[in-house]
Design a protein around this motif. Structure first.
Motif, PDB file in Angstrom:
ATOM      1  N   ASN A 257      -5.484 -11.224   0.645  1.00 52.73           N
ATOM      2  CA  ASN A 257      -6.781 -10.889   1.170  1.00 52.73           C
ATOM      3  C   ASN A 257      -7.038 -10.783   2.919  1.00 52.73           C
TER       4      ASN A 257
ATOM      5  N   ASP B 280       0.916  -1.695   0.163  1.00 53.96           N
ATOM      6  CA  ASP B 280       0.133   0.238  -0.368  1.00 53.96           C
ATOM      7  C   ASP B 280       0.887   0.731  -0.024  1.00 53.96           C
TER       8      ASP B 280
ATOM      9  N   LYS C  31      -8.801  -6.757   2.043  1.00 49.96           N
ATOM     10  CA  LYS C  31      -9.070  -5.428   0.679  1.00 49.96           C
ATOM     11  C   LYS C  31      -8.974  -6.414  -0.404  1.00 49.96           C
TER      12      LYS C  31
END
Length: 437
Positions: free
Chosen positions: A403, A130, A407
């Protein structure tokens, strides 16, 4: 009769696609094939069960490798790998994805742990993904590449199981072939997966994936970095590497994966890397991880036996020869399409090989395909659909890791990307290989 094969394969595909358990679906398809050929329900089941022994050795090796994978995870050596990645790959987006593909590739051949590494390796890296704005679909594609391409191209570890399954299936249908020849025949289809990976990484998913990381993500990443970099190389890690090397040596020298996996697992207990009191737990977890696949392979071999013993395949060969003639390009295209549909339904390339070989070998011999071309078609058709199938461990494994924070969508973020980037090039390269070999 030829119709029995078509109806049973359609039944198998439809039942699998509507999420009926794959073992039940294969059993139902086998009974349908037997009944349509005049056999009783009992005799059909007897023929199916009698054919299950053909894959007993392969199924046992799967279970033992699963236990070995669990034992390796107990050693903590994978935690060291996570720490190294967190420390080194902070600001290299594309390289990070390629490194993950490389690590996943090792899980099939060099350190045969299959999908067992994903729940350990991937969740700690999610916050780093991220922060670096890496598209998780690219990571899913990289993981699936590593879970598939090595066993297609390299006859070591799970690759040896796959190639040996093709060899045994072809020999059961009257064609002799060596493992080395199978490896050569699958080199071109394997290149298709390499092309798919590079296309995904450098073109489809090269752009930054928003949203931007939050302060919470940064804090969690730093905590994970401290946790995993605290792991230091110790005696148990060295002994784990010794067990892995012994496993590879036995497999390469004696060509016996059951013996190799058993030796590696035994050494993990002898070296006390895994406490003896945890033996039951390790084996149970190994069976839980790989046992379903192993049993699917057994039942699939029984289904293939029903098709051959009832002479359904020979009838289909005669019918297809009259319809398709000797047009190799068309025949190869149709067979690969059948492989794609069947494997997507079953979700296991290993399990579909005995079924596909029972159909492909007689048809290909009748059409004049070479032995290598037949192996290329069976291997490619078996691998087709494994990527992209909702029921495949090649997609379920990546999703289980990606996951972990809720997300990542299994269908749209794993199945669709892997289907598009691997099945299309596999189909094209496999089709070409069947015509040039």
């Amino acid at each position: 009769m030829a119709l029995a094969v078509i109806v049973s394969v359609l039944a198998l595909t439809i039942l699998s696609l509507v999420r009926v358990n794959v073992i039940i679906a294969i059993l139902a398809a086998g009974l349908i094939a037997g009944l349509m050929n005049g056999e009783s329900l009992v005799s059909s089941l007897e023929v199916l069960v009698s054919g299950m022994g053909d894959q007993a050795g392969v199924a046992l090796s799967y279970i033992l490798l699963g236990a070995f994978a669990v034992a390796i995870s107990y050693s903590g050596i994978t935690s060291m790998l996570v720490g190294y990645l967190l420390r080194v790959l902070k600001d290299m987006r594309t390289f990070t994805v390629l490194v993950i593909a490389g690590i996943a590739s090792l899980s099939q051949n060099v350190i045969p742990v299959h999908i067992a590494f994903i729940p350990i390796l991937i969740p700690p890296l999610l916050h780093m993904f991220d922060r670096m704005q890496i598209d998780r679909r690219a990571v899913a594609t990289a993981l699936t590449f590593g879970l598939k391409a090595p066993y297609i191209m390299i006859p070591i570890g799970f690759g040896y199981i796959f190639h040996q399954t093709i060899q045994q299936a072809m020999e059961s249908n009257g064609v002799s072939i060596t493992i080395n020849t199978i490896a050569k025949s699958l080199f071109i289809p394997g290149l298709g997966m390499v092309v798919g990976l590079l296309f995904a990484v450098f073109i489809t998913y090269r752009k930054n994936k928003r949203p931007l990381p939050t302060e919470e993500h940064e804090e969690k990443t730093d905590q994970l970095l401290q946790k995993f970099t605290a792991e230091r190389f110790s005696r148990k890690h060295g002994l784990t590497l010794v067990a892995i090397i012994v496993t590879l040596f036995i497999q390469a020298y004696w060509k016996d994966l059951v013996l190799a996996a058993l030796a590696g697992l035994t050494l993990m207990f002898i070296f006390k890397v895994v406490p003896f009191r945890k033996g039951d737990r390790v084996v149970t977890e190994g069976i839980a991880m790989m046992g379903t696949i192993a049993f699917v392979m057994l039942v699939a071999a029984g289904y293939a036996n029903v098709l051959t013993q009832t002479e359904s395949v020979s009838a289909l060969v005669d019918a297809s020869s009259n319809y398709l003639g000797d047009n190799k390009a068309l025949i190869a295209f149709v067979l690969l399409l059948v492989g794609l549909v069947v494997t997507i339904g079953i979700g296991s390339s290993f399990a579909t090989v005995p079924i596909l070989a029972a159909l492909f070998v007689p048809i290909c011999i009748s059409a004049g395909f070479s032995t290598m071309a037949i192996a290329a078609l069976i291997g490619t058709a078996g691998a087709l659909g494994d990527a992209g199938s909702p029921a495949s461990d090649s997609t379920l494994g990546p999703t289980s890791g990606l996951n972990a924070d809720g997300k990542h969508n299994h269908i749209w973020d794993t199945c669709v990307p892997t289907f598009l980037h691997f099945n299309i090039p596999l189909f094209i390269f496999g089709w070409v290989a069947s015509l040039v070999l």
